[in-house]
Motif scaffolding. Structure first.
Motif, PDB file in Angstrom:
ATOM      1  N   ASN A 218       9.367   6.376   1.353  1.00 49.13           N
ATOM      2  CA  ASN A 218       9.845   5.311   2.237  1.00 49.13           C
ATOM      3  C   ASN A 218       8.684   4.347   2.492  1.00 49.13           C
ATOM      4  OD1 ASN A 218      12.634   6.362   2.983  1.00 49.13           O
ATOM      5  ND2 ASN A 218      11.334   8.115   3.488  1.00 49.13           N
ATOM      6  N   VAL A 219       8.735   3.220   1.803  1.00 50.97           N
ATOM      7  CA  VAL A 219       7.582   2.322   1.752  1.00 50.97           C
ATOM      8  C   VAL A 219       8.039   0.870   1.918  1.00 50.97           C
ATOM      9  CG1 VAL A 219       5.569   1.605   0.397  1.00 50.97           C
ATOM     10  CG2 VAL A 219       6.477   3.925   0.125  1.00 50.97           C
ATOM     11  N   LEU A 220       7.233   0.073   2.602  1.00 51.36           N
ATOM     12  CA  LEU A 220       7.476  -1.364   2.742  1.00 51.36           C
ATOM     13  C   LEU A 220       6.331  -2.123   2.086  1.00 51.36           C
ATOM     14  CD1 LEU A 220       8.564  -1.518   6.509  1.00 51.36           C
ATOM     15  CD2 LEU A 220      10.036  -1.261   4.490  1.00 51.36           C
ATOM     16  N   ASN A 343      10.575   3.290  10.245  1.00 51.44           N
ATOM     17  CA  ASN A 343       9.701   4.456  10.334  1.00 51.44           C
ATOM     18  C   ASN A 343       9.143   4.825   8.947  1.00 51.44           C
ATOM     19  OD1 ASN A 343      10.112   7.972  11.248  1.00 51.44           O
ATOM     20  ND2 ASN A 343       8.313   6.671  11.403  1.00 51.44           N
ATOM     21  N   PRO A 344       8.485   3.871   8.273  1.00 48.02           N
ATOM     22  CA  PRO A 344       8.030   4.127   6.899  1.00 48.02           C
ATOM     23  C   PRO A 344       6.776   4.994   6.839  1.00 48.02           C
ATOM     24  CG  PRO A 344       7.262   1.987   7.606  1.00 48.02           C
ATOM     25  CD  PRO A 344       8.119   2.522   8.730  1.00 48.02           C
ATOM     26  N   GLN A 345       6.552   5.601   5.691  1.00 49.85           N
ATOM     27  CA  GLN A 345       5.324   6.367   5.477  1.00 49.85           C
ATOM     28  C   GLN A 345       4.151   5.448   5.173  1.00 49.85           C
ATOM     29  OE1 GLN A 345       7.807   8.454   2.506  1.00 49.85           O
ATOM     30  NE2 GLN A 345       6.530  10.231   2.947  1.00 49.85           N
ATOM     31  N   ILE A 368       0.107  -4.333  15.203  1.00 55.19           N
ATOM     32  CA  ILE A 368       1.025  -3.203  14.985  1.00 55.19           C
ATOM     33  C   ILE A 368       0.847  -2.174  16.093  1.00 55.19           C
ATOM     34  CG2 ILE A 368       1.456  -1.187  13.520  1.00 55.19           C
ATOM     35  CD1 ILE A 368       0.952  -2.987  11.091  1.00 55.19           C
ATOM     36  N   ASN A 369      -0.401  -1.871  16.405  1.00 55.06           N
ATOM     37  CA  ASN A 369      -0.677  -0.893  17.469  1.00 55.06           C
ATOM     38  C   ASN A 369      -0.174  -1.386  18.817  1.00 55.06           C
ATOM     39  OD1 ASN A 369      -1.940   0.828  15.667  1.00 55.06           O
ATOM     40  ND2 ASN A 369      -3.993   0.018  16.070  1.00 55.06           N
ATOM     41  N   THR A 380       2.755   5.967   9.981  1.00 47.83           N
ATOM     42  CA  THR A 380       2.649   4.910   8.975  1.00 47.83           C
ATOM     43  C   THR A 380       1.210   4.589   8.606  1.00 47.83           C
ATOM     44  OG1 THR A 380       4.689   3.897   9.845  1.00 47.83           O
ATOM     45  CG2 THR A 380       3.307   2.547   8.411  1.00 47.83           C
ATOM     46  N   GLN A 381       0.924   4.649   7.291  1.00 46.89           N
ATOM     47  CA  GLN A 381      -0.359   4.177   6.778  1.00 46.89           C
ATOM     48  C   GLN A 381      -0.250   2.683   6.455  1.00 46.89           C
ATOM     49  OE1 GLN A 381      -2.364   6.768   3.735  1.00 46.89           O
ATOM     50  NE2 GLN A 381      -0.342   7.708   3.671  1.00 46.89           N
TER      51      GLN A 381
END
Length: 410
Positions: A218-220, A343-345, A368-369, A380-381
């Motif tokens: 699950n990636v963007l 909720n991507p990895q 993002i934080n 998420t990385q």
């Protein structure tokens, strides 16, 4: 003479026993493409066919000039099995990644090797017939330069920004002048079958195929350029949406402003967080009296492009760095919305603006934080693109390869 198998595959006019044999060859080809070199025994188990049948199938593919012997497997004893693999240059694919001010082209073989690249050829992407003709001229010149028989080039993939229906071959953002699909129009001009794809999705696929993914499903992928595009991988599959228009991330209405977006609406993310926005802000600051290395070069303000600002930022220009940080925070705010939803990895930052490295990554990470849920963003990385400018042409080549040969590698 053209490969009989590829002729049948493209024409799709076989019936009866020949059609069944073609399907088996396609299955074998898909297995080779995904795993590389395999033995007859491996292929027999995969296809659930007898060893003699698979041996006959492989011999036909060898006769077609598609498969070759790749030696023998070393064993502790007994007969050493022969391994077989695809003959790389039995089929070729061209990828064309169209940017606002240039075009990148690449040629790949059946084994996904990128064997020729022509980068940053000057080009002005404009919604005009002249711009379309120039694109066709560039493609035809590239085909001429590679000195490969046209019969071996099974397809050309062209990436365009905006709304692209990849299945029907229509672009609704550029060159939509006639009822006939744009893919068919360009194909008739260059003499090779053409497929269209959204540029961000093709770049995402190229990036996913470059080895940056480990176990992530699950990636963007964010294409940060003049506009902002999004490629989505869900459960290991590229996500298109009903008509292929998914990923218009830059047009979510996130700002309360009166800036008119290119889509015709106001308040889109792109109005405050894109290459277009960066260029507009930079010119405004110069006119207000801000200093920059670009100003000292006596450049006409109207001639300044996003690429100039990226160059300036990478050479410690304070104004360029400050504005890139500003749009980075705005981009991060938008990405936070995506993280809360998907909720991507992994989130990958690609496109031209990613060339500024930490200058844009750090403010994106900070936003993002700030704006996403801690419980969600901890999963998420955030990584920078590994393939850079090559992502689009790699993706275009591989997507054409998969579509022509009916392969599915995710």
């Amino acid at each position: 003479m053209a490969n009989t198998f590829f002729e049948q595959l493209i024409n799709e006019n076989t019936t009866g026993v020949a059609y069944k044999n073609l399907r088996l060859k396609k299955s074998a080809l898909s297995y080779f493409a995904n795993l590389g070199s395999v033995t007859i025994s491996d292929l027999s188990k995969e296809l659930n066919l007898s060893v003699p049948k698979v041996t006959s199938l492989v011999n036909e593919l060898i006769a077609d000039g598609i498969v070759q012997e790749n030696g023998k497997i070393e064993t502790n004893g007994g007969r050493k099995p022969i391994i077989y693999g695809l003959l790389p240059q039995s089929a070729l694919f061209i990828g064309v990644d169209v940017k606002k001010n240039h075009v990148n082209l690449g040629l790949s073989d059946l084994n996904k090797n990128l064997i020729k690249v022509s980068e940053k050829l000057p080009y002005n992407l404009d919604n005009s017939k002249e711009s379309l003709e120039e694109l066709c001229r560039i493609i035809k010149q590239f085909v001429k330069e590679i000195h490969a028989p046209k019969k071996k080039i099974l397809g050309i993939g062209i990436n365009l920004s905006g709304r692209v229906n990849h299945e029907l071959g229509y672009s609704y953002s550029f060159f939509h002048f006639e009822e006939e699909p744009l893919a068919s129009i360009i194909g008739s001009k260059v003499g090779i079958r053409v497929f269209l794809e959204n540029d961000s999705r093709a770049m995402a696929y190229g990036e996913f195929s470059s080895g940056i993914l480990k176990e992530e499903k699950n990636v963007l992928f964010l294409n940060l350029d003049y506009g902002i595009g999004l490629g989505i991988l869900i459960d290991g599959q590229l996500y298109y949406g009903k008509s292929g228009y998914s990923g218009e991330f830059g047009h979510i209405p996130i700002f309360d402003n009166e800036i008119l977006c290119h889509c015709g609406k106001k308040g889109c993310l792109e109005t405050e967080a894109s290459g277009w926005a960066l260029t507009r802000m930079f010119k405004e600051k110069l006119k207000e009296g801000s200093s920059s290395v670009l100003k000292s070069e006596n450049k006409n303000y109207d001639d300044i492009q996003m690429e100039d600002i990226i160059f300036a930022a990478n050479h410690d220009d304070v104004l360029a760095i400050d504005l890139i940080e500003k749009i980075g925070r705005n981009i991060g705010r938008g990405i936070a919305v995506l993280i809360n939803i998907f909720n991507p990895q992994l989130v990958i930052l690609g496109g031209s603006l990613a060339q500024t490295g930490d200058c844009i990554r750090l403010p994106i990470k900070s936003a993002i934080n700030k704006y996403s849920l801690n419980l969600v963003n901890n999963d998420t990385q955030l990584k920078m693109s590994k393939s850079g400018e090559h992502a689009g042409i790699i993706g275009a080549c591989l997507l054409v390869r998969n579509r022509v040969l009916s392969l599915n590698e995710y």
